[in-house]
Enzyme design. Structure first.
Site, PDB file in Angstrom:
ATOM      1  N   TYR A  53       1.074  -1.437  -0.071  1.00  0.00           N
ATOM      2  CA  TYR A  53       0.055   0.057   0.619  1.00  0.00           C
ATOM      3  C   TYR A  53       0.778   0.696  -0.059  1.00  0.00           C
ATOM      4  O   TYR A  53       1.397   1.460   1.153  1.00  0.00           O
ATOM      5  CB  TYR A  53      -0.592   0.296   1.422  1.00  0.00           C
ATOM      6  CG  TYR A  53      -1.186  -1.230   1.516  1.00  0.00           C
ATOM      7  CD1 TYR A  53      -2.215  -2.428  -0.253  1.00  0.00           C
ATOM      8  CD2 TYR A  53      -2.323  -2.023   2.445  1.00  0.00           C
ATOM      9  CE1 TYR A  53      -2.759  -3.345   0.269  1.00  0.00           C
ATOM     10  CE2 TYR A  53      -3.173  -2.701   2.605  1.00  0.00           C
ATOM     11  CZ  TYR A  53      -3.479  -3.590   1.440  1.00  0.00           C
ATOM     12  OH  TYR A  53      -4.062  -4.225   1.524  1.00  0.00           O
ATOM     13  N   HIS A 134       0.397 -12.470   1.406  1.00  0.00           N
ATOM     14  CA  HIS A 134      -0.616 -11.171   0.932  1.00  0.00           C
ATOM     15  C   HIS A 134      -0.286 -11.885  -0.966  1.00  0.00           C
ATOM     16  O   HIS A 134       0.295 -11.635  -1.669  1.00  0.00           O
ATOM     17  CB  HIS A 134       0.376  -9.757   0.952  1.00  0.00           C
ATOM     18  CG  HIS A 134      -1.132  -9.126   0.557  1.00  0.00           C
ATOM     19  ND1 HIS A 134      -0.446  -7.811   0.490  1.00  0.00           N
ATOM     20  CD2 HIS A 134      -1.870  -8.803   0.412  1.00  0.00           C
ATOM     21  CE1 HIS A 134      -0.794  -6.948  -0.300  1.00  0.00           C
ATOM     22  NE2 HIS A 134      -3.001  -7.387   0.378  1.00  0.00           N
TER      23      HIS A 134
END
Length: 311
Positions: A53, A134
């Site tokens: 992010y 992830h």
């Protein structure tokens, strides 16, 4: 629980910190901090971030905003290392940040440990509670054979309290539930008012005692407002999906329930779902969600949606 997180209390509402790292458009430092502060003031005590992010910006901003606070659950992710780059311009993976780093996939044992160490540096915190593998969609065998054992070892050592996987599909996480001793799954967009394809995963999680963090409950925007509009899974909503959303919204409205309220309440009806994780880029978004999430939804609403074939 199947893993090591028996003492980890997962609150019902969590904050997703991708938007404050410039998802789609830049967010100022002041706005990012104010957004986290609004979440805290609204009672949020679970915060989720990732190196992906904003090329680490989310972790840096979230860590700074949480500094000095206690009594919360923090999760971050492994699988992408951030490597310095001399590239010019802006990031090309959805974040309005300088492209001064590149993401490098790495689900090896050493890569996972390095990823977590670097995350702690960016966060400026001594530990995280939850470490999630992830998006290992194209790296499943390495993630199962190396990333998971590395995290399980860190869990055994007490470095993290819980380990799991975070994805926007359900079949790959199901393998982790069936083949490993994970504690949690973060599932994005696959158990919502419009997409319940992830139900087999949730059923397996309930059976195994794996808890689910439900993210993407608005399906990227279509369910985020009382009158459905915008995107579904980050693309223009297909006509059939938009029509279905409007039918759901009309029934919600007839029961005095705004569509976003129902979208937040629905995943929590499943016994495997412990938490809904809501991304926000401004204090106003946080407060709008908080004003709705504790309001009761009448059972008659769910019954009518089911009777109409919408659930």
């Amino acid at each position: 629980m199947t893993g090591g997180d028996d003492a980890l209390d997962l609150p019902r509402h969590g904050f997703g910190a991708a938007p404050i790292a410039g998802l789609y458009e830049a967010v100022s430092e002041e706005q990012a901090r104010a957004t986290v502060e609004a979440a805290w003031s609204s009672g949020v005590r679970l915060f989720d971030t990732a190196p992906h992010y904003g090329l680490g910006l989310s972790e840096r901003r979230l860590g700074a905003a949480l500094a000095g606070r206690t009594g919360y659950v923090l999760s971050t992710k492994v699988g992408r290392l951030l490597v310095p780059s001399s590239r010019d311009g802006r990031d090309d993976q959805g974040f309005d940040v300088p492209a001064d780093r590149v993401r490098v996939w790495d689900f090896s044992r050493d890569g996972v440990r390095r990823s977590l160490e670097e995350s702690l540096e960016r966060l400026g915190l001594p530990a995280v509670d939850v470490a999630l593998i992830h998006d290992p969609d194209d790296h499943m065998e390495e993630a199962l054979s190396q990333a998971y054992p590395a995290l399980a070892e860190l869990r055994e050592q007490g470095v993290v309290k819980a380990v799991g996987v975070g994805m926007n599909q359900w079949r790959a996480p199901l393998r982790f539930v069936e083949e490993t001793d994970i504690d949690v799954v973060m599932l994005a967009g696959r158990y919502t008012l419009l997409d319940r394809s992830g139900l087999p995963l949730l059923e397996a999680c309930a059976k195994r005692g794996v808890r689910v963090l439900a993210a993407g409950v608005f399906n990227s925007g279509l369910l985020a407002t009382a009158r459905p509009s915008g995107t579904f899974d980050y693309a223009p909503a297909p006509p059939a999906v938009l029509d279905r959303a409007r039918r759901v919204a009309a029934i919600c409205d007839s029961h005095g329930v705004p569509l976003p309220q129902a979208a937040m309440a629905f995943p929590l009806r499943h016994p495997a779902v412990a938490t809904i994780v809501l991304g926000a880029r401004s204090p106003e978004e946080v407060r709008a969600n908080a004003a709705l999430w504790d309001r009761p939804v009448p059972e008659d609403l769910w019954a009518e949606l089911e009777a109409e074939g919408l659930l």
